[in-house]
Design a protein around this motif. Structure first.
Motif, short mmCIF file in Angstrom:
data_model
loop_
_atom_site.label_atom_id
_atom_site.label_comp_id
_atom_site.label_asym_id
_atom_site.label_seq_id
_atom_site.Cartn_x
_atom_site.Cartn_y
_atom_site.Cartn_z
N THR A 71 0.85 -1.19 0.00
CA THR A 71 0.00 0.00 0.00
C THR A 71 0.88 1.24 0.00
O THR A 71 2.02 1.20 0.45
N ARG A 72 0.35 2.33 -0.56
CA ARG A 72 1.09 3.58 -0.48
C ARG A 72 0.11 4.77 -0.54
O ARG A 72 -0.96 4.68 -1.13
N ILE A 73 0.55 5.83 0.15
CA ILE A 73 -0.19 7.10 0.04
C ILE A 73 0.67 7.98 -0.84
O ILE A 73 1.89 8.09 -0.64
N LYS A 74 0.05 8.59 -1.85
CA LYS A 74 0.80 9.44 -2.78
C LYS A 74 1.42 10.62 -2.02
O LYS A 74 0.75 11.22 -1.17
N SER B 98 3.90 14.48 -5.42
CA SER B 98 3.34 13.73 -6.54
C SER B 98 1.86 14.08 -6.76
O SER B 98 1.39 14.12 -7.90
N ILE B 99 1.14 14.38 -5.65
CA ILE B 99 -0.26 14.81 -5.79
C ILE B 99 -0.28 16.13 -6.57
O ILE B 99 -1.02 16.28 -7.55
N LEU B 100 0.59 17.06 -6.16
CA LEU B 100 0.59 18.38 -6.81
C LEU B 100 1.00 18.29 -8.27
O LEU B 100 0.43 18.98 -9.12
N ILE C 106 -4.80 8.79 -4.67
CA ILE C 106 -4.02 9.27 -3.52
C ILE C 106 -3.73 8.08 -2.60
O ILE C 106 -2.63 7.92 -2.09
N ALA C 107 -4.73 7.23 -2.43
CA ALA C 107 -4.52 5.97 -1.70
C ALA C 107 -4.42 4.86 -2.74
O ALA C 107 -5.29 4.75 -3.61
N VAL D 248 -9.96 4.75 -3.51
CA VAL D 248 -8.71 3.98 -3.41
C VAL D 248 -8.47 3.35 -4.78
O VAL D 248 -9.39 2.81 -5.39
N GLU D 249 -7.25 3.46 -5.27
CA GLU D 249 -6.93 2.79 -6.53
C GLU D 249 -6.32 1.43 -6.24
O GLU D 249 -5.38 1.32 -5.45
N VAL D 250 -6.90 0.40 -6.87
CA VAL D 250 -6.38 -0.96 -6.71
C VAL D 250 -5.69 -1.35 -8.01
O VAL D 250 -6.30 -1.24 -9.08
N GLN D 251 -4.45 -1.74 -7.93
CA GLN D 251 -3.74 -2.24 -9.12
C GLN D 251 -3.47 -3.71 -8.89
O GLN D 251 -2.88 -4.08 -7.86
N ILE D 252 -3.92 -4.54 -9.81
CA ILE D 252 -3.69 -5.99 -9.65
C ILE D 252 -2.86 -6.46 -10.84
O ILE D 252 -3.21 -6.16 -12.00
#
Ligand code: 0O2
Length: 221
Positions: A58-61, A65-67, A89-90, A154-158
């Motif tokens: 897991t990571r929080i941007k 990187s958000i900006l 962002i999540a 929340v973005e899930v990447q599989i």
């Protein structure tokens, strides 16, 4: 201290507080999803005697990187607009052994009652032009705060381990060349992505054969 400085430092503190609260909600959302994924994985392991998930990250941007994404996507500079438009962002990345496991896990996530599926992008069926492969889902999870419920993206990447290996190297190369990857490297990366696909197919095929043998042995016992 002059009044205007007092006001601006107060404003600054308020902005800092808002930002902390803003990011904190994503952290809670991410913990919530992470717990659900771990439960699914362990339950699956108990029932079917195998794990569709190799590992989860897991990571929080980062604010930087958000900006930069806010600028890239021309999003208005307000927390409300950022929350609505920057939906990764999540982020949670799930690495599976086989392509079929990716769809199995995605299906299990889709069935979770407390989670809303907002969007799915299948970069496995249709890889990006550079070769990038992964299954992306933007989901929304409720976060229960003391004074309100926040529906959090929340973005899930599989992806498989091979896809993950490729993506992390491509990401490093992309940043090294500031987004302007030389043509020869770009071609080699595309070629490597094809090889990842072939290897994933081969491994899936081998796994099927192993399962058939196991089944045959258990039928004869
Ligand atoms: P970082 O640094 O990993 O967080 P959209 O508005 O939906 O078109 P978005 O949000 O870029 O634009 O969607 P997309 O394409 O689903 O990409 C979201 C994330 O997937 C990226 O976040 C990357 O993590 C990953 N990703 C997408 N394309 C690539 C790629 O070509 N190579 C690699 N290595 N990763 C990719 P960020 O914010 O771009 O980057």
């Amino acid at each position: 201290m002059p009044t205007n400085e007092l006001i601006s430092s107060q404003d600054l503190r308020a902005i800092e507080k808002d930002l902390k609260r803003f990011i904190m909600v994503y952290r809670f959302g991410l913990d919530e999803v992470n717990t659900k994924i771990n439960i699914l994985n362990e339950e699956f392991q108990q029932i079917h005697d195998y794990n569709p998930i190799e590992h989860v990250k897991t990571r929080i941007k980062s604010p930087k990187s958000i900006l930069s994404k806010v600028n890239r996507k021309n999003v208005e500079m307000s927390l409300e607009a950022i929350g609505e438009n920057i939906r990764d962002i999540a982020g949670i990345r799930i690495v599976c052994s086989f392509v079929s496991d990716i769809y199995l896990v995605a299906g299990m996530i889709e069935k979770l009652e407390s989670i809303k599926i907002i969007e799915s992008k299948d970069y496995i069926k249709t890889p990006k032009p550079n070769g990038y492969q992964s299954l992306h889902m933007i989901i929304q999870v409720p976060v229960y705060l003391s004074d309100r419920v926040e529906e959090t993206y929340v973005e899930v990447q599989i992806r498989t381990a091979g896809m993950d290996f490729w993506a992390s190297l491509e990401h490093k190369i992309y940043y090294k060349y500031d987004g302007e990857i030389p043509k020869t490297l770009e071609d080699e990366l595309r070629d490597a992505a094809l090889k990842v696909s072939e290897l994933d197919e081969k491994m899936e095929d081998l796994n099927k054969k192993v399962l058939e043998i196991k089944q045959h042995v258990s039928d004869n016992n």
